[in-house]
Design a protein around this motif. Structure first.
Motif, PDB file in Angstrom:
ATOM      1  N   PHE A 123       0.842  -1.193   0.000  1.00 41.86           N
ATOM      2  CA  PHE A 123       0.000   0.000   0.000  1.00 41.86           C
ATOM      3  C   PHE A 123       0.882   1.249   0.000  1.00 41.86           C
ATOM      4  N   TRP A 124       1.911   1.206   0.811  1.00 49.09           N
ATOM      5  CA  TRP A 124       2.835   2.337   0.894  1.00 49.09           C
ATOM      6  C   TRP A 124       3.525   2.558  -0.447  1.00 49.09           C
ATOM      7  N   PHE A 342      -4.781   9.061   8.473  1.00 49.76           N
ATOM      8  CA  PHE A 342      -4.707   8.945   7.022  1.00 49.76           C
ATOM      9  C   PHE A 342      -5.812   9.763   6.372  1.00 49.76           C
ATOM     10  N   ASN A 343      -7.023   9.646   6.908  1.00 49.11           N
ATOM     11  CA  ASN A 343      -8.141  10.409   6.365  1.00 49.11           C
ATOM     12  C   ASN A 343      -7.937  11.912   6.536  1.00 49.11           C
ATOM     13  N   ASN A 344      -7.367  12.307   7.682  1.00 49.69           N
ATOM     14  CA  ASN A 344      -7.090  13.731   7.892  1.00 49.69           C
ATOM     15  C   ASN A 344      -6.207  14.277   6.793  1.00 49.69           C
ATOM     16  N   LEU A 426       0.738  11.320   2.569  1.00 50.91           N
ATOM     17  CA  LEU A 426       0.003  10.108   2.946  1.00 50.91           C
ATOM     18  C   LEU A 426       0.977   8.960   3.184  1.00 50.91           C
ATOM     19  N   ALA A 427       1.973   8.871   2.298  1.00 47.96           N
ATOM     20  CA  ALA A 427       2.970   7.808   2.453  1.00 47.96           C
ATOM     21  C   ALA A 427       3.702   7.956   3.782  1.00 47.96           C
ATOM     22  N   GLU A 428       3.843   9.214   4.212  1.00 43.27           N
ATOM     23  CA  GLU A 428       4.575   9.439   5.463  1.00 43.27           C
ATOM     24  C   GLU A 428       3.766   9.067   6.706  1.00 43.27           C
TER      25      GLU A 428
END
Lengths: 527, 292
Positions: A123-124, A342-344, A426-428
């Motif tokens: 996913f990452w 993640f959503n934030n 997001l990846a972070e």
């Protein structure tokens, strides 16, 4: 005066006694492979010598032996070894059951090559690919699908654990009724034994049966056996009735609870119940034995029943605990915290569709990447079970917010399709130090912690099982050394008894010939 | 101690079982090539394995991002090379035209070539690589320059790729430094001057400075890009080292030593064989076999 037929009588006794010994040998051989059987031996004793020392004893030189009788048939067994074995057996029951439960969880969460960590990594990677090619529909589609894979992986893990948990609930029911059935059988045997013993007999085979059942009962919980004499015309060797006490893990009697009372021939039903008291469908709250309810947190009797309940789930201090519940709670925490962050980040970014529209969707709130399906109560609980990719992202990969908001020349917020910086953000999130239920960690390290603790628990349970098993084995070995049937020994005995029988018969013949001489040969002088 | 048949058979069975599970362990190690098949066999190896694997995946992903970075930078470099060439050619033409000996038709021809070069520069500004406009900041889906309706992009946002953990490198050049509205206006002005018969040689010569300015800008931008390429190449080198390292650490951590495992397997096999053979000899005879 010695009776004329003294010799006949002596040999008759010898014949029947050697015969009894031979039959007992046969019984031993026949039961060589019967579980729980203890070898039996006939205790030979001499019959009383003639004459009795009395005032008008006949004047003969010394006492003349009158032969042999079978004193009693005794089973050869060491009750101290039984005591030791049962103590260890309870621990074997506890640890092996716990190991079994943990091992099944490990099967579900085997993280070596194809576990959830791999799905998280993929996913990452997909996020990194989108950040490098934010305008590419292909990269976005991969991200969407990897998101689905992530959600499904955790749904699956969670549901598998739930399934095992349900199995364990049924298992507790089975185990519970087995315990009651054992108590009932032991009680019945108590009654039979008592009725035989009062007549001065030794029901050896019933003792064996009862001890075997008690051995089995000791697997489920820690118990102590106390003997109650049967009274009446019992032999000194009679073992009496068993009263069975429940012990805690220190070997002390637990709340003075008597599982089975040998003096009254009554036993107490054991019932494992949850909060609503009916069919077990929630975490275990208490165990009712007879009329006494023990809260599970006070039920410290080591054994497989306790281990099974600890696996399935129980209430302690108002909280649900248990091997499976703890794991599910960990997964829920992990997903809930991760998804929120993640959503934030996701909703703060701009998706392609928002870029086209020139404004943020949902009145400026943006899109979520993940959401929870119906059935999720909104809290942390069930987050891993109900996780899914949001409907917006599923409907179009254009709704993935890879771009970050910037200000245009007029100071208005805007974003560009070629900007992958939000995807990078997001990846972070994977490495962000977040608060996972009071523990600050990154997603990876939190998950590694979950798996690590599980692995250590499994390995501990495994070595404890092995330790106690080998202790129990060595005690059992000593028990077998005392009680089990050796065929060689029985055959040697058989030959011994057979020869003694033959010799007695020969002696009888000699006496017979002597009598023949007296009866048929005497008084015929000159005839 | 008294020993009986049932004791022998129970303990034989137990020992054979232990021996079999050892065999299974070595068999598992050989067929998977890994030291462990379940985390509980060695929690530390399992934990480290998870961490090293994540590390390796990260390095591999950064290498993939690196390819993308090279793609951007190489395309930009070659486009800037062509841009410099076109601007040099414009300068040559301007020098030629400022000679004052050229007659009207010739200047007209030069003006035509300038127009062509201007369109060439437009197409260079609109260079696409991997389906993206690379000279339009983050606005990669739209043309940065359109001379027909005189639109020039002003997007100067950097396109950044993550090439190492937490290290983000901008991979695009700032288009406003090269393909600015000013540049196209200046070239347009040059073309207009060439088409205007009243333009003097001095006036054309003055354009040389302007053109030099643009050439300088382009060269500077290219130099800056080159410096960044160098940095990326160093990262590349480092990632390659890291990949080797990460793979080795992972292998050290979890791969089984085949020579060792095979040796152990053979030893265990011998033990098992001996156990089986001795069991068959012990269990078989009883006193019965010797009695008539």
């Amino acid at each position: 005066m010695i009776s004329t037929f003294h010799g006949l009588e002596t040999m008759r006794r010898a014949l029947s006694t050697q015969q009894a010994a031979l039959y007992t040998t046969g019984h031993n051989i026949a039961n060589a492979n019967t579980p729980g059987y203890s070898r039996q031996r006939v205790n030979f004793t001499q019959t009383e010598a003639f004459p009795n020392p009395a005032f008008n004893k006949p004047g003969i030189p010394g006492q003349l032996g009158t032969g042999v009788k079978a004193g009693e048939i005794q089973r050869v067994r060491d009750s101290f070894l039984d005591l030791q074995f049962r103590g260890q057996n309870a621990k074997v029951g506890y640890w092996s059951t716990k190991y079994g439960a943990l091992e099944r969880m490990e099967d579900v969460m085997n993280e070596l090559d194809n576990g959830n960590a791999k799905v998280i990594n993929q996913f990452w990677q997909a996020l990194e690919d989108v950040s490098a090619n934010p305008e590419d529909a292909g990269a976005r589609a991969v991200l969407q699908q990897r998101g689905v894979a992530l959600a499904e992986a955790f749904n699956h893990t969670y549901e598998s654990i739930e399934t095992i948990q349900r199995d364990y609930r049924d298992q507790i029911g089975v185990e519970n009724s087995r315990v009651n059935s054992l108590l009932n059988q032991i009680n019945e045997l108590n009654k039979q034994i008592a009725s035989v013993e009062v007549h001065g007999l030794l029901p050896n085979d019933l003792y064996d049966k009862r001890d075997l059942l008690v051995d089995e009962l000791s697997h489920y919980m820690n118990i102590e056996v106390e003997r109650v004499p049967s009274g009446g015309n019992t032999k000194e060797m009679a073992e009496g009735r068993y009263t069975i006490h429940l012990l805690d893990n220190n070997g002390q009697r637990l709340n003075d609870i008597v599982l089975l009372d040998g003096s009254t021939f009554e036993y107490n039903q054991v019932t494992v119940t949850d909060a609503d008291g009916g069919q077990l469908d929630g975490p275990v709250t208490e165990i009712i034995i007879g009329g006494t309810a023990i809260a599970f947190e006070n039920f410290t009797s080591t054994g497989s029943l306790k281990a099974m309940i600890e696996a399935y789930g129980y209430m302690e201090g108002g909280e649900v605990k248990g091997i499976y519940n703890d794991m599910m709670r960990n997964l829920d925490t992990m997903i809930a915290v991760f998804v929120e962050e993640f959503n934030n980040v996701h909703s703060s970014g701009w998706s392609l569709s928002e870029i086209h529209a020139g404004e943020k969707a949902n009145g400026g709130a943006g899109y979520n990447f993940f959401e929870f399906s119906d059935g999720h109560g909104g809290g942390v609980q069930g987050s891993a079970k109900y996780l899914k990719v949001s409907a917006e992202v599923m409907s179009s990969t254009d709704n993935i917010a890879a771009a970050r908001e910037v200000l245009d020349g007029n100071g208005n917020p805007i974003a560009y399709a070629g900007d992958g910086s939000n995807a990078l953000n997001l990846a972070e999130v994977k490495d962000a130090q977040l608060n996972y239920g009071g523990q600050t960690a990154s997603l990876d390290s939190f998950y590694q912690g979950i798996i690590g603790r599980m692995a250590v628990n499994v390995s501990e349970a495994n070595s404890m099982t092995n330790n106690y098993q080998s202790l129990a084995n060595s005690i059992n070995e000593r028990r077998l050394a005392v009680s089990s049937v050796s065929l060689d020994e029985e055959l040697a005995n058989m030959i011994q008894f057979q020869h003694a029988y033959n010799a007695a018969a020969r002696n009888l013949t000699a006496v017979d010939e002597m009598l023949d001489t007296i009866i048929n040969g005497m008084g015929r002088v000159g005839r | 101690m008294r020993v009986t048949q049932s004791m022998i058979s129970t303990s034989t069975l137990r020992h054979l079982n232990t021996s079999m599970s050892q065999l299974k362990l070595y068999q598992d190690q050989l067929s998977t090539g890994k030291k462990i098949t379940r985390p509980s066999q060695d929690p530390v190896v399992a934990m480290n394995g998870m961490r090293y694997r994540t590390q390796l995946v990260e390095v591999q992903q950064f290498k993939r991002n690196l390819g993308e970075a090279y793609n951007w930078m190489d395309s930009a470099d070659s486009a800037l090379n062509d841009t410099t060439g076109a601007l040099q050619r414009l300068r040559e033409l301007t020098v030629q035209a400022s000679n004052d000996t050229y007659e009207e038709g010739q200047r007209e021809n030069i003006a035509e070539e300038v127009r062509q070069l201007k369109e060439h520069l437009e197409s260079l500004a609109n260079t696409r690589s991997n389906n993206k406009y690379i000279f339009n900041g983050t606005n990669t889906t739209n043309k940065p320059v359109n001379l027909e309706n005189d639109t020039f992009s002003t997007n100067s946002h950097p396109v950044e790729l993550e090439l190492l953990k937490g290290v983000k490198i901008p991979v695009n050049v700032n288009p406003q430094n090269v393909f600015s509205e000013q540049m196209f206006n200046d070239i347009q002005q040059l073309e207009n001057m060439l088409r205007d018969e009243n333009t003097t040689a001095e006036e054309l010569s003055a354009m040389l400075d302007t053109l030099d300015g643009h050439i300088n800008n382009t060269v500077n931008e290219r130099a800056a890009l080159g410096a960044r390429v160098n940095r990326v190449e160093m990262i590349d080198q480092r990632l390659q080292d890291q990949e080797v390292l990460a793979t080795r650490i992972m292998s050290d951590n979890e791969d089984a030593d085949l020579a060792e495992v095979i040796t152990q397997l053979l030893t265990q096999e011998n033990v098992h064989r001996a156990a089986l053979a001795s069991s068959s000899r012990i269990i078989q005879p009883s006193l019965l076999d010797f009695l008539r």
